[in-house]
Design a protein around this motif. Structure first.
Motif, PDB file in Angstrom:
ATOM      1  N   ASP A   1       0.837  -1.203   0.000  1.00  0.00           N
ATOM      2  CA  ASP A   1       0.000   0.000   0.000  1.00  0.00           C
ATOM      3  C   ASP A   1       0.872   1.253   0.000  1.00  0.00           C
ATOM      4  N   ALA A   2       1.953   1.234   0.791  1.00  0.00           N
ATOM      5  CA  ALA A   2       2.856   2.388   0.845  1.00  0.00           C
ATOM      6  C   ALA A   2       3.570   2.576  -0.490  1.00  0.00           C
ATOM      7  N   ILE A   3       3.984   1.475  -1.115  1.00  0.00           N
ATOM      8  CA  ILE A   3       4.645   1.554  -2.426  1.00  0.00           C
ATOM      9  C   ILE A   3       3.698   2.149  -3.457  1.00  0.00           C
ATOM     10  N   ARG A   4       2.465   1.698  -3.443  1.00  0.00           N
ATOM     11  CA  ARG A   4       1.487   2.215  -4.397  1.00  0.00           C
ATOM     12  C   ARG A   4       1.285   3.715  -4.212  1.00  0.00           C
ATOM     13  N   ALA A   5       1.206   4.159  -2.970  1.00  0.00           N
ATOM     14  CA  ALA A   5       1.013   5.586  -2.695  1.00  0.00           C
ATOM     15  C   ALA A   5       2.195   6.413  -3.201  1.00  0.00           C
ATOM     16  N   ARG A   6       3.413   5.895  -3.042  1.00  0.00           N
ATOM     17  CA  ARG A   6       4.588   6.613  -3.552  1.00  0.00           C
ATOM     18  C   ARG A   6       4.631   6.584  -5.077  1.00  0.00           C
ATOM     19  N   ALA A   7       4.272   5.440  -5.670  1.00  0.00           N
ATOM     20  CA  ALA A   7       4.343   5.307  -7.124  1.00  0.00           C
ATOM     21  C   ALA A   7       3.381   6.256  -7.824  1.00  0.00           C
ATOM     22  N   ILE A   8       2.204   6.456  -7.256  1.00  0.00           N
ATOM     23  CA  ILE A   8       1.217   7.366  -7.859  1.00  0.00           C
ATOM     24  C   ILE A   8       1.796   8.761  -8.022  1.00  0.00           C
ATOM     25  N   GLU A   9       2.698   9.145  -7.127  1.00  0.00           N
ATOM     26  CA  GLU A   9       3.263  10.494  -7.142  1.00  0.00           C
ATOM     27  C   GLU A   9       4.235  10.725  -8.295  1.00  0.00           C
ATOM     28  N   ARG A  10       4.719   9.631  -8.921  1.00  0.00           N
ATOM     29  CA  ARG A  10       5.752   9.815  -9.946  1.00  0.00           C
ATOM     30  C   ARG A  10       5.459   8.944 -11.174  1.00  0.00           C
ATOM     31  N   PRO A  11       4.465   9.330 -11.976  1.00  0.00           N
ATOM     32  CA  PRO A  11       4.149   8.583 -13.191  1.00  0.00           C
ATOM     33  C   PRO A  11       5.076   8.955 -14.338  1.00  0.00           C
ATOM     34  N   PHE A  12       4.978   8.188 -15.413  1.00  0.00           N
ATOM     35  CA  PHE A  12       5.771   8.475 -16.611  1.00  0.00           C
ATOM     36  C   PHE A  12       5.508   9.885 -17.126  1.00  0.00           C
ATOM     37  N   SER A  13       4.265  10.342 -17.107  1.00  0.00           N
ATOM     38  CA  SER A  13       3.940  11.663 -17.643  1.00  0.00           C
ATOM     39  C   SER A  13       4.710  12.766 -16.922  1.00  0.00           C
ATOM     40  N   LYS A  14       4.903  12.630 -15.609  1.00  0.00           N
ATOM     41  CA  LYS A  14       5.687  13.618 -14.864  1.00  0.00           C
ATOM     42  C   LYS A  14       7.155  13.540 -15.256  1.00  0.00           C
ATOM     43  N   TYR A  15       7.662  12.329 -15.404  1.00  0.00           N
ATOM     44  CA  TYR A  15       9.051  12.123 -15.819  1.00  0.00           C
ATOM     45  C   TYR A  15       9.307  12.756 -17.173  1.00  0.00           C
ATOM     46  N   LEU A  16       8.396  12.554 -18.132  1.00  0.00           N
ATOM     47  CA  LEU A  16       8.559  13.124 -19.462  1.00  0.00           C
ATOM     48  C   LEU A  16       8.578  14.649 -19.402  1.00  0.00           C
ATOM     49  N   ALA A  17       7.727  15.232 -18.569  1.00  0.00           N
ATOM     50  CA  ALA A  17       7.711  16.686 -18.429  1.00  0.00           C
ATOM     51  C   ALA A  17       9.048  17.191 -17.878  1.00  0.00           C
ATOM     52  N   GLU A  18       9.664  16.431 -16.973  1.00  0.00           N
ATOM     53  CA  GLU A  18      10.961  16.833 -16.433  1.00  0.00           C
ATOM     54  C   GLU A  18      12.062  16.704 -17.475  1.00  0.00           C
ATOM     55  N   ILE A  19      11.976  15.683 -18.339  1.00  0.00           N
ATOM     56  CA  ILE A  19      12.934  15.566 -19.446  1.00  0.00           C
ATOM     57  C   ILE A  19      12.786  16.764 -20.385  1.00  0.00           C
ATOM     58  N   GLU A  20      11.557  17.134 -20.674  1.00  0.00           N
ATOM     59  CA  GLU A  20      11.322  18.291 -21.547  1.00  0.00           C
ATOM     60  C   GLU A  20      11.889  19.559 -20.926  1.00  0.00           C
ATOM     61  N   ASN A  21      11.695  19.726 -19.620  1.00  0.00           N
ATOM     62  CA  ASN A  21      12.234  20.899 -18.933  1.00  0.00           C
ATOM     63  C   ASN A  21      13.757  20.908 -18.968  1.00  0.00           C
ATOM     64  N   LEU A  22      14.366  19.732 -18.798  1.00  0.00           N
ATOM     65  CA  LEU A  22      15.831  19.636 -18.911  1.00  0.00           C
ATOM     66  C   LEU A  22      16.293  20.083 -20.289  1.00  0.00           C
ATOM     67  N   LEU A  23      15.601  19.622 -21.315  1.00  0.00           N
ATOM     68  CA  LEU A  23      15.969  19.976 -22.696  1.00  0.00           C
ATOM     69  C   LEU A  23      15.936  21.482 -22.891  1.00  0.00           C
ATOM     70  N   HIS A  24      14.848  22.119 -22.466  1.00  0.00           N
ATOM     71  CA  HIS A  24      14.707  23.561 -22.694  1.00  0.00           C
ATOM     72  C   HIS A  24      15.663  24.369 -21.830  1.00  0.00           C
ATOM     73  N   SER A  25      15.836  23.961 -20.564  1.00  0.00           N
ATOM     74  CA  SER A  25      16.703  24.735 -19.675  1.00  0.00           C
ATOM     75  C   SER A  25      18.176  24.582 -20.037  1.00  0.00           C
ATOM     76  N   SER A  26      18.536  23.447 -20.639  1.00  0.00           N
ATOM     77  CA  SER A  26      19.950  23.222 -20.967  1.00  0.00           C
ATOM     78  C   SER A  26      20.415  24.099 -22.122  1.00  0.00           C
ATOM     79  N   VAL A  27      19.501  24.402 -23.046  1.00  0.00           N
ATOM     80  CA  VAL A  27      19.900  25.175 -24.228  1.00  0.00           C
ATOM     81  C   VAL A  27      19.349  26.594 -24.196  1.00  0.00           C
ATOM     82  N   GLY A  28      18.744  26.964 -23.070  1.00  0.00           N
ATOM     83  CA  GLY A  28      18.265  28.329 -22.916  1.00  0.00           C
ATOM     84  C   GLY A  28      17.029  28.625 -23.755  1.00  0.00           C
TER      85      GLY A  28
END
Length: 314
Positions: free
Chosen positions: A287-314
Motif C-alpha cells: 500500500d505504501a509503495i502504491r502511494a509513492r508510485a502514484i506520485e511519480r508517473p511516466f507523464s511527470k518524468y517526461l515533463a521533467e525531461i522536456e524541462n531539462l531539454l529547454h533549460s539546458s539550451v536556454g
C-alpha cells in the motif's frame, strides 16, 4: 532533434528513423541534420559509445555545445577500449554537453569527477515509478491468482546468487534473461527447480509480471544505475519486489517490500521466508509503495525531461 523515444514524444525530428546503418554513419547523419536544431537529445544506449564519441567529436569540431543526454548510464569499462572511451568522454563531453540526466545523486558527483562535466550541467531526474501509459494508476496488491516467483533482466543480474538461494527451497521460480546468458545459467536453474527463458517479448513479460506473486531483483554491484525499469514495472502491476541493495538503486529502495545485501544467498532466502510468513506486513508495504508510485508517473518524468531539454539550451 532526437533519435530516442523521448524525442518522439516531445515531437522532435529524427533523421535516423528506420536507419540500420553503422553507428559512424548514423552519427554523421544526426550531426548534419542537427546544424539547424537548438539541441540534440540522445543517450549512450541508443548511440553506442562509438557513435556518441563520433557525434561529440563532430560537435566539438564545429564548436557547438547543445548535446543533451538523458538516462546517462556510462558503465565502467575494462581494458584498452574502455580506457579509450573514458579518455574520449573526458575530453569531449565537457565541451559539447549542455545538460545530462542522471538517475541517482551519487552519479552526479561520480560523473563530474570521472568525465569532467561541470556539476551544474548534471541533473538528477529520478526514473518514473509507474507507467501511466499502461494504467491510470498502479495496480493494488492482491495475492489472488498469482502463482510464480519471477526474476528478469538483461543488465547487472546476479543469477548465481539467486539460483544458489533457490536451490532446495522449492520456489516456483521463472527467470528471464538474454539468450546468451540463459545458456550459462540453464544448468543451475534446473538444479534449483527453476524455469529459464530467454528474450521474452515485452507484452508477454508484462503479463508474466502482472501474474507473479513476487519479483526478485537480484543485482550485482556495478558503478552505474540498474534495476529501475524492473522496479517501475513491478509497481505498475502491483507486484512485490525483493531487491539487492546496490548503489545503483540508491533512492529507489522504497519500491521494494524488502532489500538484501548483494551477493548474500542466505539473506535472500530469509527475505523470501519473511515474505511468505508476514502477509499483513507485505500488504502494508505494498500500500505504501502504491502511494509513492502514484506520485511519480511516466507523464511527470517526461515533463521533467522536456524541462531539462529547454533549460539546458536556454
Amino acid at each position: 532533434m532526437s533519435d530516442i523515444k523521448y524525442g518522439k514524444l516531445l515531437k522532435a525530428t529524427d533523421p535516423t528513423a528506420g536507419d540500420s546503418a553503422h553507428p559512424t554513419l548514423r552519427a554523421w547523419r544526426i550531426f548534419k541534420a542537427s546544424r539547424s536544431a537548438d539541441a540534440v537529445l540522445t543517450n549512450e544506449g541508443k548511440r553506442t559509445p562509438l557513435g556518441l564519441v563520433i557525434l561529440a567529436t563532430l560537435m566539438w569540431i564545429s564548436r557547438r555545445r547543445n548535446l543533451v543526454l538523458v538516462e546517462f548510464l556510462p558503465a565502467v569499462r575494462r581494458g584498452i577500449k574502455g580506457a579509450l572511451v573514458t579518455r574520449a568522454y573526458k575530453f569531449l563531453l565537457p565541451r559539447v554537453v549542455a545538460g545530462a540526466q542522471v538517475m541517482t545523486h551519487w552519479e552526479k558527483d561520480d560523473y563530474a569527477h570521472r568525465y569532467g562535466i561541470p556539476k551544474e550541467r548534471l541533473h538528477v531526474i529520478p526514473f518514473y515509478y509507474f507507467d501511466d501509459r499502461l494504467r491510470p494508476e498502479p495496480a493494488r496488491w492482491s495475492p489472488a491468482g498469482r502463482t510464480r516467483y519471477l526474476s528478469t533482466g538483461r543488465n547487472a543480474c546476479d543469477w548465481d546468487t539467486l539460483l544458489e538461494a533457490a536451490e532446495g527451497e522449492g520456489w516456483p521460480l521463472t527467470i528471464v534473461t538474454r539468450g546468451t546468458e540463459r545458456a550459462r545459467v540453464v544448468g543451475a536453474a534446473a538444479r534449483a527447480g527453476a524455469t529459464a527463458l530467454a528474450d521474452v517479448p515485452r507484452d508477454r513479460h508484462d503479463k508474466m509480471l502482472a501474474s507473479a506473486e513476487l519479483l526478485l531483483v537480484i543485482l550485482q554491484e556495478k558503478a552505474v544505475s540498474a534495476g529501475h525499469v524492473r522496479l517501475m514495472s513491478a509497481a505498475t502491476f502491483g507486484t512485490p519486489v525483493i531487491l539487492s541493495a546496490i548503489r545503483g538503486v540508491e533512492g529507489y529502495e522504497h519500491l521494494a517490500v524488502a532489500t538484501v545485501p548483494p551477493g548474500d544467498a542466505l539473506a535472500l532466502r530469509n527475505a523470501v521466508d519473511w515474505f511468505l510468513s508476514n502477509p499483513e506486513s507485505v500488504r502494508g508495504r505494498m500500500d505504501a509503495i502504491r502511494a509513492r508510485a502514484i506520485e511519480r508517473p511516466f507523464s511527470k518524468y517526461l515533463a521533467e525531461i522536456e524541462n531539462l531539454l529547454h533549460s539546458s539550451v536556454g
